[in-house]
Design an enzyme around this catalytic site. Structure first.
Site, PDB file in Angstrom:
ATOM      1  CB  SER A 277      56.461  43.375  47.377  1.00 41.38           C
ATOM      2  OG  SER A 277      57.147  41.888  46.193  1.00 41.38           O
ATOM      3  CB  CYS A 278      53.868  41.178  43.670  1.00 38.17           C
ATOM      4  SG  CYS A 278      55.357  41.449  43.200  1.00 38.17           S
ATOM      5  CG  LEU A 279      49.462  39.481  43.365  1.00 37.82           C
ATOM      6  CD1 LEU A 279      48.529  38.012  43.736  1.00 37.82           C
ATOM      7  CD2 LEU A 279      49.539  40.160  41.353  1.00 37.82           C
ATOM      8  CE  LYS A 281      55.095  46.656  44.073  1.00 34.71           C
ATOM      9  NZ  LYS A 281      54.666  46.890  41.949  1.00 34.71           N
ATOM     10  CG  ASP A 282      51.688  44.748  40.578  1.00 35.22           C
ATOM     11  OD1 ASP A 282      52.392  46.111  40.857  1.00 35.22           O
ATOM     12  OD2 ASP A 282      52.667  43.632  40.270  1.00 35.22           O
TER      13      ASP A 282
END
Length: 449
Positions: A277-279, A281-282
């Site tokens: 969910s993080c890398l 999209k970030d």
């Protein structure tokens, strides 16, 4: 302290349960009544090691509660944390949930007397907290930041699969604050933690979160680019190369005669790509932010490009070693983006299954916690098994999609008898210590053969 948290996802619920365990009175807010009902009954709505008993304990003690009533939750608390989603939208960060939550909090604060701190825990691009969030809060509340409202940016550094451990034993707590009074309130929230608590500006706090994730993504893509070179070099093995790299004392220092191996070394290993969910999209959000500032970021662009191509490259390697997948029965073990979670967002394993299907393979999948969650993503185009043996029964090839530790403990001789073929392709290098049956052929990534 009384704390309200808007959002009950991985960040919101883990944060809420942990703060409740530490003695705060916490209420988590969500729009979904069914989700709130489940949490109120002491049940975690997603898999995270240790979270279920922690939610059960803190709900039973009354330290944690859940509600759909945002106004009451905010008005009865001293601090409100925003932990809603900031998903990717065509390569840009979607701040709609942040703006909606901020406006709703502002509306609740309009009639609330006294000082109230609002802290953003969601990952947001620099300028969001003192821009979108501040405008929505002040506009709905009719109050002023610094006088009536304290505004903070308090990024999370939680890894799915070890989120509770990460929260309870953090290596640092970052507090971005609009003013000293707001910072002092957040310091009180974290008063029981024995770690550096760094106070900085709102924008520096926002940047710190992106800097952390960008570095991790860069290490992964570096490792995979090197692995791709090793895969095309006879006799080369990226795992052995990385073992040698890790021994650099700048990466694994020797202290009092003992070598310390920091956790960051786990990002310097070959894999089938980063996900979750993080890398993804970030990195996309940071690239879009840079474009908006007319700043060229070729390194970050390459990080994303290497990652986007990696899963397909891994499957190309498999076909080079064992032949085309068209017409073959393939059992895939693991669907989550990594072990210890049921999160399928941007999972390389899901992409691997989609590519196998597109290349004509007959695919059966199994994951210890995420099989049922994968059904809507894969649209019934594969078969689903209730266990590893069932997934591999009658298959020509076994593929490891996620590095669950359970795979090393399987009865591989029994699996060999159940399979039609004799090939294991380990796309996560999770079976390096496995001594497979003699007639099994085990192929791994990062290896030139």
């Amino acid at each position: 302290m009384n704390i309200s948290i808007i959002g009950t996802g991985y960040v919101g619920l883990v944060t809420g349960a942990c703060l409740a365990k530490l003695g705060h009175k916490v209420v988590c807010v969500d729009q979904l009544a069914a989700r709130v009902l489940r949490i109120s009954g002491g049940s975690a709505p997603f898999f995270e090691p240790g979270l279920q008993p922690l939610v059960e304990e803190t709900i039973a003690s009354g330290a944690l509660s859940a509600t759909v009533d945002l106004i009451s939750a905010v008005q009865d608390s001293d601090v409100t944390l925003i932990a809603v989603g900031t998903p990717d939208a065509d390569g840009h960060i979607d701040l709609s949930q942040i703006e909606t939550a901020s406006a709703a909090i502002g509306h609740a604060l309009k009639s609330k007397p006294g000082y109230h701190v609002v802290a953003v825990k969601s990952t947001v691009v620099p300028g969001t907290t003192d821009g979108v969030v501040r405008a929505a809060l002040e506009g709905a509340a009719g109050k002023v930041t610094g006088t009536d409202i304290g505004l903070c940016m308090n990024p999370e550094f939680l890894r799915e699969g070890t989120a509770i451990e990460d929260f309870m034993a953090p290596d640092r707590i970052v507090i971005g604050a609009s003013d000293a009074r707001a910072a002092a309130v957040m310091q009180e929230v974290y008063a029981s933690f024995d770690c550096p608590r760094v106070v900085m500006s709102l924008r520096n706090a926002e940047f710190t979160k992106y800097a952390s994730n960008a570095l991790l993504a860069t290490l992964i893509s570096f490792s995979n680019e090197l692995a791709s070179l090793c895969e095309r070099t006879p006799g080369a093995d990226a795992e052995i190369v990385m073992d040698g790299l890790h021994l650099d004392k700048r990466l694994s220092p020797v202290i009092d005669g003992h070598r310390v191996r920091p956790g960051i070394l786990s990002y310097l290993r070959p894999s089938s790509g980063y996900g979750g969910s993080c890398l993804p999209k970030d990195i996309a959000a940071l690239l879009a932010y840079a474009r908006g500032k007319n700043v060229e970021t070729p390194l970050l662009a390459a990080v994303a490009q290497v990652n986007a191509a990696r899963t397909s490259a891994v499957l190309d390697l498999a076909e080079d070693r064992i032949g085309a997948f068209a017409g073959q029965r393939v059992g895939v073990l693991g669907l989550a983006f990594k072990s210890g979670t049921d999160d399928l967002r941007h999972s390389p394993a899901i992409h691997l299954v989609e590519l196998l299907r597109d290349r004509g393979a007959d695919v059966t999948v199994y994951d210890p916690v995420a099989t049922d969650l994968a059904r809507p993503l894969l649209n019934g185009t594969v078969k689903y098994a209730g266990g590893a043996l069932e997934a591999l029964e009658g298959s020509d090839v076994a593929i490891i999609g996620t590095a669950w530790p359970e795979w090393g403990e399987l009865d591989w001789p029994k699996i060999r008898k159940a399979m039609r073929g004799n090939v294991i392709f380990d796309a996560r290098n999770s079976l390096r210590s496995l001594d497979p049956p003699k007639d099994f052929k085990l192929y791994q990534i990062g290896n030139g053969g």
